[in-house]
Design an enzyme around this catalytic site. Structure first.
Site, mmCIF file in Angstrom:
data_model
loop_
_atom_site.group_PDB
_atom_site.id
_atom_site.type_symbol
_atom_site.label_atom_id
_atom_site.label_comp_id
_atom_site.label_asym_id
_atom_site.label_seq_id
_atom_site.Cartn_x
_atom_site.Cartn_y
_atom_site.Cartn_z
ATOM 1 C CE1 TYR A 1 -3.895 2.241 0.550
ATOM 2 C CE2 TYR A 1 -2.546 3.265 2.243
ATOM 3 C CZ TYR A 1 -3.666 3.281 1.438
ATOM 4 O OH TYR A 1 -4.541 4.340 1.492
ATOM 5 C CE LYS B 1 -3.591 4.980 -1.923
ATOM 6 N NZ LYS B 1 -4.608 5.540 -2.824
HETATM 7 N N1 LIG Z 1 -10.105 6.017 4.482
HETATM 8 C C1 LIG Z 1 -8.870 6.339 4.796
HETATM 9 O O1 LIG Z 1 -8.516 6.403 5.986
HETATM 10 C C2 LIG Z 1 -7.860 6.651 3.725
HETATM 11 C C3 LIG Z 1 -6.623 7.191 4.111
HETATM 12 C C4 LIG Z 1 -5.679 7.508 3.144
HETATM 13 C C5 LIG Z 1 -5.967 7.279 1.810
HETATM 14 N N2 LIG Z 1 -7.163 6.739 1.466
HETATM 15 C C6 LIG Z 1 -7.401 6.501 0.045
HETATM 16 O O2 LIG Z 1 -8.605 7.105 -0.364
HETATM 17 C C7 LIG Z 1 -9.204 6.336 -1.409
HETATM 18 C C8 LIG Z 1 -10.631 5.995 -1.027
HETATM 19 O O3 LIG Z 1 -10.593 5.241 0.178
HETATM 20 P P1 LIG Z 1 -11.911 4.911 1.009
HETATM 21 O O4 LIG Z 1 -11.503 4.901 2.424
HETATM 22 O O5 LIG Z 1 -13.040 5.750 0.568
HETATM 23 O O6 LIG Z 1 -12.123 3.387 0.540
HETATM 24 P P2 LIG Z 1 -13.469 2.523 0.402
HETATM 25 O O7 LIG Z 1 -14.518 3.047 1.288
HETATM 26 O O8 LIG Z 1 -13.022 1.097 0.567
HETATM 27 O O9 LIG Z 1 -13.876 2.788 -1.120
HETATM 28 C C9 LIG Z 1 -13.006 2.398 -2.148
HETATM 29 C C10 LIG Z 1 -13.659 2.633 -3.493
HETATM 30 O O10 LIG Z 1 -12.741 2.172 -4.502
HETATM 31 C C11 LIG Z 1 -13.436 1.314 -5.383
HETATM 32 N N3 LIG Z 1 -12.562 0.300 -5.976
HETATM 33 C C12 LIG Z 1 -11.800 -0.639 -5.368
HETATM 34 N N4 LIG Z 1 -11.215 -1.435 -6.276
HETATM 35 C C13 LIG Z 1 -11.631 -0.983 -7.504
HETATM 36 C C14 LIG Z 1 -11.402 -1.413 -8.840
HETATM 37 N N5 LIG Z 1 -10.618 -2.462 -9.131
HETATM 38 N N6 LIG Z 1 -12.005 -0.734 -9.835
HETATM 39 C C15 LIG Z 1 -12.809 0.330 -9.583
HETATM 40 N N7 LIG Z 1 -13.059 0.775 -8.341
HETATM 41 C C16 LIG Z 1 -12.487 0.107 -7.313
HETATM 42 C C17 LIG Z 1 -14.509 0.672 -4.508
HETATM 43 O O11 LIG Z 1 -15.601 0.197 -5.306
HETATM 44 P P3 LIG Z 1 -15.829 -1.314 -5.768
HETATM 45 O O12 LIG Z 1 -15.263 -2.221 -4.709
HETATM 46 O O13 LIG Z 1 -17.298 -1.375 -5.915
HETATM 47 O O14 LIG Z 1 -15.113 -1.424 -7.078
HETATM 48 C C18 LIG Z 1 -14.951 1.858 -3.657
HETATM 49 O O15 LIG Z 1 -15.900 2.642 -4.336
HETATM 50 C C19 LIG Z 1 -8.304 5.107 -1.607
HETATM 51 O O16 LIG Z 1 -7.426 5.337 -2.679
HETATM 52 C C20 LIG Z 1 -7.555 5.021 -0.302
HETATM 53 O O17 LIG Z 1 -6.312 4.374 -0.435
HETATM 54 C C21 LIG Z 1 -8.123 6.423 2.367
#
Ligand SMILES: NC(=O)c1ccc[n+]([C@@H]2O[C@H](COP(=O)([O-])OP(=O)(O)OC[C@H]3O[C@@H](n4cnc5c(N)ncnc54)[C@H](OP(=O)(O)O)[C@@H]3O)[C@@H](O)[C@H]2O)c1
Length: 250
Positions: free
Chosen positions: A155, A159
């Site tokens: 991860y 990133k």
């Molecule tokens: N939440 C945090 O604390 C945090 C912190 C730092 C960075 N981030 C980053 O922010 C972004 C969003 O995170 P989140 O927390 O909102 O995650 P989340 O709630 O798990 O949502 C992830 C989204 O990505 C989609 N996704 C996953 N695999 C995919 C694929 N192969 N093709 C198309 N879509 C895909 C999922 O949809 P489907 O599964 O339906 O495809 C879902 O809509 C990510 O890049 C994550 O690394 C999050």
């Protein structure tokens, strides 16, 4: 306030979590928004919400790791709305695995989703942005790219790759009038970390490591996203905005 009326945005991973919240922000600012992910029901419910509020949205079932699927997402957007102005590369997955136990297919899946997906979508949308001489690419990185976090090698590497990609593309497209920036969030309460939040002991440990002593709420990203999506950032490119309650400053 950012006015995005007449603009067209695409948000990947917009079915839930941060992507959905950012897609809402863009729609509220007046943009027509394509939402992409694999789970169609979540995309459809977003489109219903936007249309009920009088906005324009398109659900585009997409696997961000698949070249043909990503090309169709961009084609469908241009066919429906006539143009693209803003791309938010947000879809992502995490794996919490010690390296010695990490199977190569898990490593590949994380890199393919977080880094290859960002490349594929940027290339496909970028053809339109560069040709029109204007556009915004906003990549969602992570503060894990900036600090050492055990059991997150795939991860963190993906990133850190997103940040390198952001800087390189910023240089490549600056003259074309396309700005490429990144947001590096810390912990935000989303389905991605639902399991972690359910375990009281782990949650306490995580929150203790955040100087603000709490996780972020997805809505707290909206103003920064709008700043990067609108004209306020026309002279800003290759930057990474860290929003993590101070965690990576410690
Ligand atoms: N939440 C945090 O604390 C945090 C912190 C730092 C960075 N981030 C980053 O922010 C972004 C969003 O995170 P989140 O927390 O909102 O995650 P989340 O709630 O798990 O949502 C992830 C989204 O990505 C989609 N996704 C996953 N695999 C995919 C694929 N192969 N093709 C198309 N879509 C895909 C999922 O949809 P489907 O599964 O339906 O495809 C879902 O809509 C990510 O890049 C994550 O690394 C999050």
């Amino acid at each position: 306030m950012t006015d995005l009326r007449g603009k067209v945005a695409m948000v990947t991973g917009a079915g839930r979590g941060l992507g959905r919240s950012m897609a809402q922000a863009l729609a509220e600012a007046g943009a027509a928004v394509t939402v992409a992910a694999r789970t169609t029901t979540e995309l459809d419910s977003f489109v219903d919400e936007v249309k009920t509020a009088g906005g324009q949205a398109l659900a585009c079932p997409t696997d961000i790791t698949d070249e043909a699927s990503v090309e169709s997402m961009v084609e469908a957007t241009v066919e429906t709305f006539g143009r693209i102005d803003i791309l938010v590369n947000n879809s992502g997955i995490v794996a919490t695995t010690p390296l010695l136990d990490q199977p190569a297919d898990e490593w590949d899946r994380v890199l393919a989703t977080n880094l290859r997906g960002t490349y594929l979508a940027t290339r496909a949308a970028g053809r339109h942005l560069v040709a029109q001489g204007a556009g915004k690419v906003i990549n969602i990185a992570s503060n894990f790219a900036l600090q050492g976090v055990a059991n997150h090698a795939a991860y963190s590497a993906s990133k850190a790759g997103v940040i390198g990609f952001t800087r390189s593309m910023a240089m490549e497209w600056a003259k074309a009038g396309v700005q490429v920036n990144a947001i590096a969030p810390g912990y935000f309460a989303t389905p991605l970390n639902a399991e972690l939040r359910e375990d009281a002991e782990t949650l306490t440990k995580v929150v203790r490591a955040i100087p603000a002593r709490r996780m972020g709420e997805p809505d707290e990203l909206k103003p920064w996203l709008l700043l990067l999506a609108g004209s306020a950032s026309d002279f800003m490119t290759g930057e990474v905005i860290v929003i993590d309650g101070g965690q990576s400053v410690r």
